[in-house]
Design a protein around this motif. Structure first.
Motif, short mmCIF file in Angstrom:
data_model
loop_
_atom_site.label_atom_id
_atom_site.label_comp_id
_atom_site.label_asym_id
_atom_site.label_seq_id
_atom_site.Cartn_x
_atom_site.Cartn_y
_atom_site.Cartn_z
N PRO A 4 0.82 -1.23 0.00
CA PRO A 4 0.00 0.00 0.00
C PRO A 4 0.85 1.27 0.00
N THR A 5 1.99 1.22 0.71
CA THR A 5 2.87 2.40 0.75
C THR A 5 3.44 2.69 -0.62
N ASP A 6 3.90 1.62 -1.33
CA ASP A 6 4.44 1.81 -2.68
C ASP A 6 3.35 2.32 -3.62
N ALA A 7 2.15 1.77 -3.48
CA ALA A 7 1.05 2.20 -4.35
C ALA A 7 0.70 3.65 -4.11
N LEU A 8 0.74 4.08 -2.86
CA LEU A 8 0.47 5.49 -2.55
C LEU A 8 1.50 6.39 -3.20
N ALA A 9 2.75 5.94 -3.21
CA ALA A 9 3.82 6.75 -3.80
C ALA A 9 3.61 6.95 -5.29
N ASN A 10 2.85 6.08 -5.92
CA ASN A 10 2.61 6.20 -7.35
C ASN A 10 1.43 7.11 -7.69
N LEU A 11 0.73 7.58 -6.65
CA LEU A 11 -0.40 8.48 -6.89
C LEU A 11 0.08 9.93 -6.94
N PRO A 12 -0.64 10.79 -7.67
CA PRO A 12 -0.25 12.20 -7.77
C PRO A 12 -0.68 12.99 -6.53
N LEU A 13 -0.20 12.58 -5.36
CA LEU A 13 -0.54 13.24 -4.11
C LEU A 13 -0.02 14.67 -4.09
N ARG A 14 -0.73 15.55 -3.39
CA ARG A 14 -0.23 16.92 -3.21
C ARG A 14 1.16 16.88 -2.59
N ASP A 15 2.03 17.77 -3.03
CA ASP A 15 3.41 17.78 -2.55
C ASP A 15 3.50 17.91 -1.04
N ASP A 16 2.63 18.73 -0.45
CA ASP A 16 2.72 18.96 0.99
C ASP A 16 2.17 17.81 1.82
N LEU A 17 1.59 16.80 1.17
CA LEU A 17 1.11 15.62 1.89
C LEU A 17 2.05 14.43 1.77
N VAL A 18 3.02 14.51 0.87
CA VAL A 18 3.96 13.40 0.67
C VAL A 18 4.78 13.18 1.93
N GLY A 19 4.80 11.93 2.38
CA GLY A 19 5.60 11.57 3.56
C GLY A 19 4.89 11.73 4.89
N LEU A 20 3.68 12.30 4.88
CA LEU A 20 2.95 12.47 6.14
C LEU A 20 2.32 11.15 6.57
N HIS A 21 2.05 11.05 7.87
CA HIS A 21 1.40 9.87 8.42
C HIS A 21 0.06 10.28 9.02
N PRO A 22 -0.97 9.45 8.84
CA PRO A 22 -2.28 9.81 9.39
C PRO A 22 -2.28 9.78 10.91
N TYR A 23 -3.16 10.57 11.50
CA TYR A 23 -3.31 10.59 12.95
C TYR A 23 -3.89 9.27 13.42
#
Length: 364
Positions: A4-23
């Motif tokens: 799931p982490t690798d798949a998330l990295a392949n999505l066009p996530l907003r730059d300021d959300l890259v690398g963040l962890h959910p609460y």
């Protein structure tokens, strides 16, 4: 198959959300849960019956949208808080987190700044990030203290548009003097800063600890947020609210989702508020256990922070991870908040508190 982490990295996530962890705290199946500051006493039987009856009645009209203005709920909240507040000064949403998110949507956003004073509630920077608000921090003093002068200086120098003041503070449990809040409000005058006092644990305050609600008259930029998750034992119902000048509600109407409070949520909250005295009777029992924890931790040579909340933050541990794991092995889950040498425990029932203290004593 990618993780799931690798798949998330392949999505066009907003730059300021890259690398963040959910609460989120660990959700483990153990007998004694003392890690997320819930009210472990639960809902009394008569209040449970009232909520079930109210929710059952509400289901008769689920084909219709709920009251968009949650009129009855606002009146009940104003009546509960007192302080001369009227219904037009109350706002509610799905937990105090959504209330704070709406505040940032209305008064934060791109090109604007919010300030917090860590260690404090870890959702503030996440809410800021989610709304595109720049988040900055200012240091606390010794024993997690905040002074009027230091707070005013931090607010002025940051030019913050939104100021988060948590009292009692999470995770330390320490309360702010009203002078700190007044200083922050005055210092934010030039930036027209919104001052948010997060009183999620306000009902657990020590006798004589004042509420920021008393400061609302004449301060249209001051907001005091509360929740029904803690003192009212309604964490699962998701109802948070704030008190402020009427125009604050007008601003939040611009960003709320349509019909954001369900008829079920409104019914449950209204039923609980009509039985506030019964629900709040458990608050006093929780405060007894909180003070017991502080006293016994002190006798064990640890350093608990003075608490106005339903939890105790304590330091002086050489290996907090070993203590956390040892408690978990004994069926007691508490919170590692990531502060060196420290842990946090919710004040539970007398029985839960006894198990926690006896196990901790053995581990030490």
């Amino acid at each position: 198959m990618p993780s799931p982490t690798d798949a998330l990295a392949n999505l066009p996530l907003r730059d300021d959300l890259v690398g963040l962890h959910p609460y989120g705290a660990p959700q483990l199946d153990v007998p004694i849960l003392l890690n997320v500051n819930e009210n472990t006493f639960g809902v009394p039987a008569d209040v449970h019956s009232a909520i079930v009856e109210a929710v059952s009645a509400a289901t008769q009209g689920l084909n219709r949208y709920p009251d968009r203005e949650f009129t009855e709920l606002r009146a009940n909240l104003a009546r509960y808080l007192g302080h001369g507040l009227g219904p037009d000064q109350l706002w509610a949403a799905n937990g105090s987190n959504e209330v704070l998110q709406q505040v940032l949507q209305a008064f934060g956003g791109p090109g604007r700044t919010a300030i917090g004073f860590p260690p404090t509630y870890s959702m503030y920077p996440l809410l800021a990030s989610g709304t595109g608000t720049r988040y900055v921090t200012a240091a606390r003093g010794a024993a997690f203290s905040m002074t009027p002068d230091d707070t005013a200086r931090a607010v002025r120098e940051s030019g913050a548009n939104v100021v988060f003041l948590c009292s009692p503070n999470n995770p330390t449990g320490t309360a702010l003097e009203l002078g700190v809040i007044e200083a922050a409000y005055d210092a934010g005058e030039d930036a027209r800063a919104i001052i948010v006092v997060d009183e999620a644990y306000g009902e657990f305050a020590q006798e004589g600890t004042p509420s920021a609600l008393s400061l609302l008259p004449g301060r249209p930029r001051l907001l005091v947020s509360r929740t029904m998750s803690k003192a009212f034992a309604l964490a699962g119902a998701r109802l948070g609210y704030l008190a402020a000048a009427p125009e604050i509600s007008d601003a939040l109407r611009l960003v709320r989702l349509p019909y954001h409070l369900s008829a079920i949520t409104q019914a449950a909250a209204n039923a609980a508020l009509t039985h506030a005295d019964t629900l709040l009777s458990n608050v006093e029992a929780i405060k007894v256990q909180r003070d017991r924890i502080v006293a016994e931790l002190t006798s064990l040579g640890l350093s608990p922070a003075p608490s106005d909340a339903n939890f105790v933050f304590f330091s002086g541990l050489e290996d907090p991870r070993r203590i956390w794991e040892g408690l978990l092995a004994a069926g007691v889950l508490i919170r590692d908040v990531g502060i060196p040498g420290s842990l946090r425990v919710t004040a539970g029932t007398e029985e839960e508190t006894t198990v926690f203290l006896s196990t901790l004593r053995t581990l030490l």
